[in-house]
Design an enzyme around this catalytic site. Structure first.
Site, mmCIF file in Angstrom:
data_model
loop_
_atom_site.group_PDB
_atom_site.id
_atom_site.type_symbol
_atom_site.label_atom_id
_atom_site.label_comp_id
_atom_site.label_asym_id
_atom_site.label_seq_id
_atom_site.Cartn_x
_atom_site.Cartn_y
_atom_site.Cartn_z
ATOM 1 N N TRP A 172 -50.158 5.113 -35.245
ATOM 2 C CA TRP A 172 -49.868 4.718 -33.871
ATOM 3 C C TRP A 172 -48.379 4.410 -33.782
ATOM 4 O O TRP A 172 -47.847 3.688 -34.620
ATOM 5 C CB TRP A 172 -50.672 3.488 -33.447
ATOM 6 N N ASP A 207 -53.944 -3.779 -21.804
ATOM 7 C CA ASP A 207 -54.232 -3.772 -23.236
ATOM 8 C C ASP A 207 -53.929 -5.127 -23.855
ATOM 9 O O ASP A 207 -52.934 -5.304 -24.532
ATOM 10 C CB ASP A 207 -53.369 -2.666 -23.875
#
Ligand code: RNT
Ligand code: ZN
Length: 414
Positions: free
Chosen positions: A181, A290
Site C-alpha cells: 500500500w 477511512d
C-alpha cells in the site's frame, strides 16, 4: 440439557451442524495487525504520516519490541482461532550495538526476533513494506515519485520486503502475504493523472521482477480512494489496484475503509472471486471516512464474512485486520476487533446459505426475508461460548477483567 446441546438441536433444525461450524472456524487464519499496539509508530521514532492518522492518547502505548510483543501476547489470550501476525517493515529490530539501516537495506535478520516470537506462539507471519513515515515519503509520493532516485529507493525497499517474507515463510512453514500500500496522491486536482500511475506501475513491475517463489510469498496490492491531505487523487485507486493485480497475477487487497461511503466490499467479493484465484482483505470500520475504528459485529462485517462462507471461499481469501484506535485500551481494541471477526465468521458458518439461496432462485423473497431475520435471534451466544471454551479463551463477559488487571499492573506504569 446444557445450553450448547440445546443450541445444537435448534441449529440442526435448520440444517446446521454447530460442531462442524466450530471446527471449520478454528482453522480459519486471521492475520492480526501488529500496529494497533503502538498507533502505527513502529520502532523508528518518527511521527506517523502518509495520509493516515491515529487519534487519541490513551496511556500505555507499546514503545519498544518487548512491550509490543508482551501486549500482543496478552491480547492473544482472549482471541480464539488461528492467528497469524501481520508486521510492517518499520517494526524492524536492531540489536543493541547494531547500526540501524534504512528501509532499502533491511534484511531478514532484522526480523529474527519477530520470527522467534511468532514460532513461540504458533503463528505464521505476513508482511507490509512501509511507504510512509519516512523522509523520502515526506511529500506523500513514493513508488510514483517523479524523482527516479526516490522511486529506486522505494523499489529496493519493496524487494527487501519480499526477501524478508521469504524468510518468514521458510521459518514458519506457511506462505507469507506481502501487501503493498502506498499513500501516493495529491491534495488538489492533479494536472497529470496518468503519469504517476504509470510510474507506480513500472515501479511495481520492477519489484515483482526480483524473482520470488509464489509458494512462499504472495503479493497483494491494496487500493484506496483518498487519504488525509490527499483528498483529490490517489495513484493506487481501486481500478488501478484490481487491474494491476489481475494483469500481473498477484492479489488484490480490499480494505473496507477504502471506498466511497455507500460502496461495500461485501458486494465486491463475489465478482473478485470469479476472476481471481485468491483475494485479500483488510477488515476495519470506517466512520464517515477511512477512520480505522475497531471492528464491530455490524452488518457489513457480517455480510463480508457471509460472502466468503457462502461462496465456499474460506481458503481463497486472506483475512487480516487493519485499524488503529489510540483513544481506548489498545489491547482491548485488538481483542474486540479480532473477536468480532471470529463472531462474524461463526455467524456465517451457522447460516444455511444453500437453502436461503434456493429461496432466492425460487423467487420466494418474503420467506427469505422472514428467515434471514429469524436467524438473528437464534442461540448464537451458546455456540460462541462453546467455541471460546474449546479454544480456552474467556467469554465476552470476563476477558476484559484480565485486560484491566494488565492495564493496572503493566500499561499504567509505562
Ligand atoms: C492505509 C492502509 C494500510 C495501512 C497499514 C498500516 O490506508 O489501510 O493498510 O493501514 O499499512
Ligand atoms: Zn489497510
Amino acid at each position: 440439557m446444557d445450553r450448547y446441546a440445546s443450541a445444537k438441536q435448534t441449529f440442526a433444525k435448520i440444517g446446521i451442524d454447530t460442531d462442524q461450524a466450530i471446527r471449520i472456524l478454528s482453522g480459519v487464519p486471521v492475520s492480526m495487525h501488529c500496529w494497533q499496539g503502538d498507533d502505527v509508530r513502529g520502532f523508528e521514532n518518527v511521527e506517523l504520516s502518509g495520509g493516515i492518522q491515529t487519534t487519541g492518547n490513551y496511556p500505555g502505548r507499546a514503545r519498544c519490541p518487548e512491550e509490543l510483543m508482551q501486549d500482543i501476547e496478552e491480547a492473544c489470550k482472549s482471541i480464539p482461532g488461528t492467528k497469524r501476525l501481520n508486521l510492517h517493515a518499520n517494526y524492524a529490530i536492531f540489536e543493541p550495538g547494531e547500526k540501524p539501516v534504512d528501509r532499502d537495506a533491511l534484511e531478514p535478520r532484522h526480523f529474527r526476533r519477530w520470527v522467534d516470537f511468532a514460532k513461540r506462539h504458533g503463528m505464521a507471519l505476513d508482511f507490509n513494506p512501509t511507504y510512509f513515515s519516512h523522509p523520502y515519503a515526506a511529500d506523500n509520493l513514493t513508488l510514483s515519485h517523479p524523482d527516479p532516485k526516490i522511486r529506486e529507493f522505494w523499489i529496493r525497499h519493496g524487494i527487501a520486503c519480499v526477501r524478508i517474507a521469504e524468510y518468514f515463510a521458510k521459518e514458519t512453514e506457511s506462505s507469507s502475504l506481502v501487501n503493498f500500500w502506498i499513500p501516493d496522491g495529491y491534495k488538489d486536482i492533479p494536472a497529470d493523472r496518468i503519469g504517476p500511475r504509470k510510474r507506480f506501475m513500472e515501479s511495481m513491475d520492477a519489484i515483482l521482477g526480483c524473482g520470488y517463489d509464489p509458494e512462499l510469498v504472495r503479493i497483494s496490492i491494496e487500493s484506496k480512494v483518498f487519504g488525509i491531505g490527499l483528498e483529490s487523487y490517489t495513484v493506487g485507486s481501486a481500478e488501478f489496484g484490481m487491474q494491476y493485480a489481475i494483469s500481473r497475477g498477484i492479489m488484490s487487497l480490499m480494505d473496507n475503509g477504502h471506498y466511497h461511503p455507500t460502496e461495500t466490499v461485501s458486494d465486491k467479493i463475489s465478482s473478485m472471486l470469479l476472476f481471481n484465484k485468491e483475494i485479500a482483505l483488510h477488515l476495519t470500520r470506517s466512520v464517515r471516512w477511512d477512520s480505522d475504528h475497531v471492528i464491530r459485529l455490524d452488518e457489513e462485517t457480517k455480510e463480508i464474512c457471509k460472502e466468503i462462507v457462502a461462496a465456499d471461499a474460506l481458503d481463497r481469501v486472506r483475512i487480516a485486520t487493519d485499524y488503529f484506535d489510540a483513544s481506548i485500551n489498545r489491547i482491548a481494541a485488538w481483542v474486540v476487533g479480532m473477536r468480532n471477526v471470529q463472531k462474524a465468521l461463526l455467524y456465517a458458518l451457522l447460516t444455511p446459505h444453500e437453502s436461503f439461496g434456493q429461496l432466492q432462485d425460487q423467487g420466494r423473497f418474503t420467506k427469505l426475508l422472514v428467515l434471514t431475520e429469524a436467524m438473528k435471534t437464534m442461540p448464537f451466544e451458546d455456540v460462541w461460548n462453546e467455541y471460546c471454551s474449546r479454544q480456552n479463551v474467556p467469554d465476552d463477559w470476563t476477558w476484559y477483567d484480565a485486560v484491566e488487571t494488565y492495564e493496572q499492573d503493566v500499561l499504567s506504569k509505562r
